[in-house]
Each structure stands twice: as structure tokens, then as C-alpha cells.
Design a protein around this motif. Structure first.
Motif, PDB file in Angstrom:
ATOM      1  N   UNK A 142       3.781  12.764  -0.476  1.00  0.00           N
ATOM      2  CA  UNK A 142       3.192  11.432  -0.363  1.00  0.00           C
ATOM      3  C   UNK A 142       2.027  11.226  -1.316  1.00  0.00           C
ATOM      4  N   UNK A 143       1.396  12.301  -1.758  1.00  0.00           N
ATOM      5  CA  UNK A 143       0.292  12.179  -2.703  1.00  0.00           C
ATOM      6  C   UNK A 143       0.752  11.698  -4.078  1.00  0.00           C
ATOM      7  N   UNK A 144       2.059  11.714  -4.290  1.00  0.00           N
ATOM      8  CA  UNK A 144       2.598  11.241  -5.564  1.00  0.00           C
ATOM      9  C   UNK A 144       2.853   9.734  -5.557  1.00  0.00           C
ATOM     10  N   UNK A 145       2.593   9.093  -4.412  1.00  0.00           N
ATOM     11  CA  UNK A 145       2.747   7.642  -4.293  1.00  0.00           C
ATOM     12  C   UNK A 145       1.366   7.009  -4.433  1.00  0.00           C
ATOM     13  N   UNK A 146       1.115   6.427  -5.589  1.00  0.00           N
ATOM     14  CA  UNK A 146      -0.182   5.808  -5.827  1.00  0.00           C
ATOM     15  C   UNK A 146      -0.300   4.473  -5.114  1.00  0.00           C
ATOM     16  N   UNK A 147      -1.530   4.072  -4.845  1.00  0.00           N
ATOM     17  CA  UNK A 147      -1.766   2.828  -4.095  1.00  0.00           C
ATOM     18  C   UNK A 147      -2.337   1.743  -4.999  1.00  0.00           C
ATOM     19  N   UNK A 148      -1.680   0.592  -5.013  1.00  0.00           N
ATOM     20  CA  UNK A 148      -2.163  -0.578  -5.735  1.00  0.00           C
ATOM     21  C   UNK A 148      -2.963  -1.473  -4.789  1.00  0.00           C
ATOM     22  N   UNK A 149      -3.916  -2.251  -5.326  1.00  0.00           N
ATOM     23  CA  UNK A 149      -4.617  -3.230  -4.494  1.00  0.00           C
ATOM     24  C   UNK A 149      -3.637  -4.245  -3.911  1.00  0.00           C
ATOM     25  N   UNK A 150      -3.957  -4.755  -2.727  1.00  0.00           N
ATOM     26  CA  UNK A 150      -3.087  -5.722  -2.056  1.00  0.00           C
ATOM     27  C   UNK A 150      -2.786  -6.932  -2.930  1.00  0.00           C
ATOM     28  N   UNK A 151      -3.676  -7.236  -3.851  1.00  0.00           N
ATOM     29  CA  UNK A 151      -3.508  -8.399  -4.720  1.00  0.00           C
ATOM     30  C   UNK A 151      -2.214  -8.353  -5.528  1.00  0.00           C
ATOM     31  N   UNK A 152      -1.654  -7.147  -5.724  1.00  0.00           N
ATOM     32  CA  UNK A 152      -0.428  -7.021  -6.511  1.00  0.00           C
ATOM     33  C   UNK A 152       0.847  -7.231  -5.691  1.00  0.00           C
ATOM     34  N   UNK A 153       0.701  -7.449  -4.404  1.00  0.00           N
ATOM     35  CA  UNK A 153       1.864  -7.775  -3.580  1.00  0.00           C
ATOM     36  C   UNK A 153       1.347  -8.459  -2.325  1.00  0.00           C
ATOM     37  N   UNK A 154       0.783  -9.650  -2.520  1.00  0.00           N
ATOM     38  CA  UNK A 154       0.192 -10.382  -1.400  1.00  0.00           C
ATOM     39  C   UNK A 154       1.293 -11.073  -0.616  1.00  0.00           C
TER      40      UNK A 154
END
Length: 235
Positions: free
Chosen positions: A170-182
Motif C-alpha cells: 500500500x505504500x506504493x499507492x501515492x495520495x493526491x489532494x482531493x482537488x484532483x478528484x472532487x
């Protein structure tokens, strides 16, 4: 690593205008030479890349999205995005802070759907990591992304694919800000307009989804798109 970017937009024959407006908004907000393609199941079947049987998924691109890195065919980054998105900023900026050690980046939603039905009276379902796969930034050079072959896409279960079980850490799944999929209708409308607005339950191209948050922005983008088409025809 090069910042070449190819974007594959999920295409559904019932929502051609959604794909057209999504593509137009992507192009209108960037000066970069991005490549954008519609991800059409019919075409993928014709060329033998998608061989699964018919299913009851709510869209034609439910599983074909996972062919994105294979179709990208380069070691840069590729994006898959649902057609019911509207972009309000330069999509290239999503690459500004990526870590090349990550396999993918997504907005890591954690919510229970607010509606029992979504677009065109389709039933709403709930499952772990729901909507993570509606906007995926793939690091095509990563070994676990390279292992996402057409054979895997055509043989593994929908749950295996959508829950990112093909990534073993799971550490290989980076997190984008919510703004990129609101998610319109699932989150409160923020003070600033999101970078990527997702009309996940339905958008203004459906008669019964006219009054959604940011519906006016989508309608304005559609009008600009249609005006550009008319201008091309009269040029």
C-alpha cells in the motif's frame, strides 16, 4: 524521468458529450503537448486487447481503464480519468510532486455514497477504495505497473482490479489532494474551485442532473466546446 503525459479518458457511448467536454477542458487549460485518447471498449475488443465477456458494469470502461499503462507504451506517466470529469487547471501540474518510487497516485477517498442511484438511474454501489480508480496517475516505469498486462486485466476479478490488489504494498499507492478528484454531491463545496471536478452521480448532460454543484462550469465549458466546433466548420 521524462514528464511525457498520455491521458486516456473512459468513453461510454451514452455520454459522448461528456468525453468531448472533458477532453476540451484538458486541452484548454494547458500549453503542454499532452496526448489524449478515448478509451473505447469496442475498439479494444476489435484489436484483441480486451476479451472479457459482457458484464453489468455501469460504464463501458469499468475495467478497460486498467489497460491504460499498457496502451501508454512509454516509461513516463499516463493518466486514466472517467469521462464525467471537468478540468479547471493545467493537468501537468499533477506531476509537480510525484515520487518515482510510487506505482500510482490517486485521491484516496473514504466515504459512503450519499445517493442510492447515480447517472441514468444506475444503482450506486459501495466497496473498499470506491472511486480511487476514477482518476489514476500511473508511473509506467514501475515494475508493478508494468506487470498490469492485458492478461491480468482480462482474467482477474473486478474487485482485484478496482481495489488495487495488483499492487502488493500500500505504500506504493501515492495520495493526491482531493482537488484532483472532487466528488460532486459527496463532498461539501469548497471555497476554491477544484482542479478536477468529478460528476460521479451524474452531470448536466443528463436531464435529471441539471442542478448539481459546478454544473454551471460544465455547461459553460460545453458551450465553449460547441462554439469551437462551429468556428472550425465555418473557417
Amino acid at each position: 524521468m521524462t514528464k511525457k503525459l498520455k491521458i486516456f479518458v473512459g468513453y461510454d457511448s451514452r455520454e459522448d458529450i461528456a468525453w468531448q467536454v472533458c477532453r476540451y477542458s484538458l486541452l484548454r487549460h494547458t500549453n503542454s503537448d499532452i496526448e489524449i485518447y478515448p478509451l473505447k471498449q469496442k475498439t479494444l475488443r476489435e484489436v484483441g486487447l480486451y476479451t472479457r465477456g459482457a458484464d453489468s458494469a455501469s460504464t463501458e470502461f469499468s475495467l478497460t481503464r486498467f489497460l491504460t499503462p499498457y496502451l501508454g507504451a512509454h516509461d513516463g506517466y499516463s493518466i486514466f480519468v472517467d469521462c464525467d470529469f471537468l478540468f479547471t487547471t493545467d493537468v501537468m501540474t499533477v506531476l509537480d510532486n510525484v515520487d518515482p518510487e510510487k506505482a500510482v497516485y490517486v485521491v484516496q477517498h473514504d466515504y459512503t455514497p450519499a445517493n442510492a442511484v447515480k447517472m441514468d438511474a444506475q444503482a450506486q454501489t459501495s466497496y473498499p477504495r470506491k472511486n480511487w480508480s476514477s482518476f489514476i496517475l500511473f508511473n509506467n516505469a514501475h515494475p508493478q505497473v508494468k506487470a498490469l498486462t492485458p492478461e491480468v486485466v482480462n482474467t482477474q476479478s473486478p474487485a482485484y482490479l478496482h481495489r488495487f490488489s495488483w499492487i502488493d504494498d500500500d505504500n506504493l499507492i501515492g495520495e493526491l489532494p482531493r482537488s484532483w478528484n472532487f466528488l460532486v454531491g459527496e463532498y461539501e463545496k469548497p471555497a476554491e474551485v477544484p482542479s478536477a471536478i468529478h460528476y460521479t452521480n451524474g452531470g448536466p448532460w443528463f436531464s435529471n442532473w441539471q442542478n448539481v454543484d459546478y454544473g454551471d462550469l460544465w455547461t459553460a465549458e460545453r458551450d465553449m466546446y460547441e462554439q469551437s466546433i462551429r468556428a472550425e466548420k465555418t473557417a
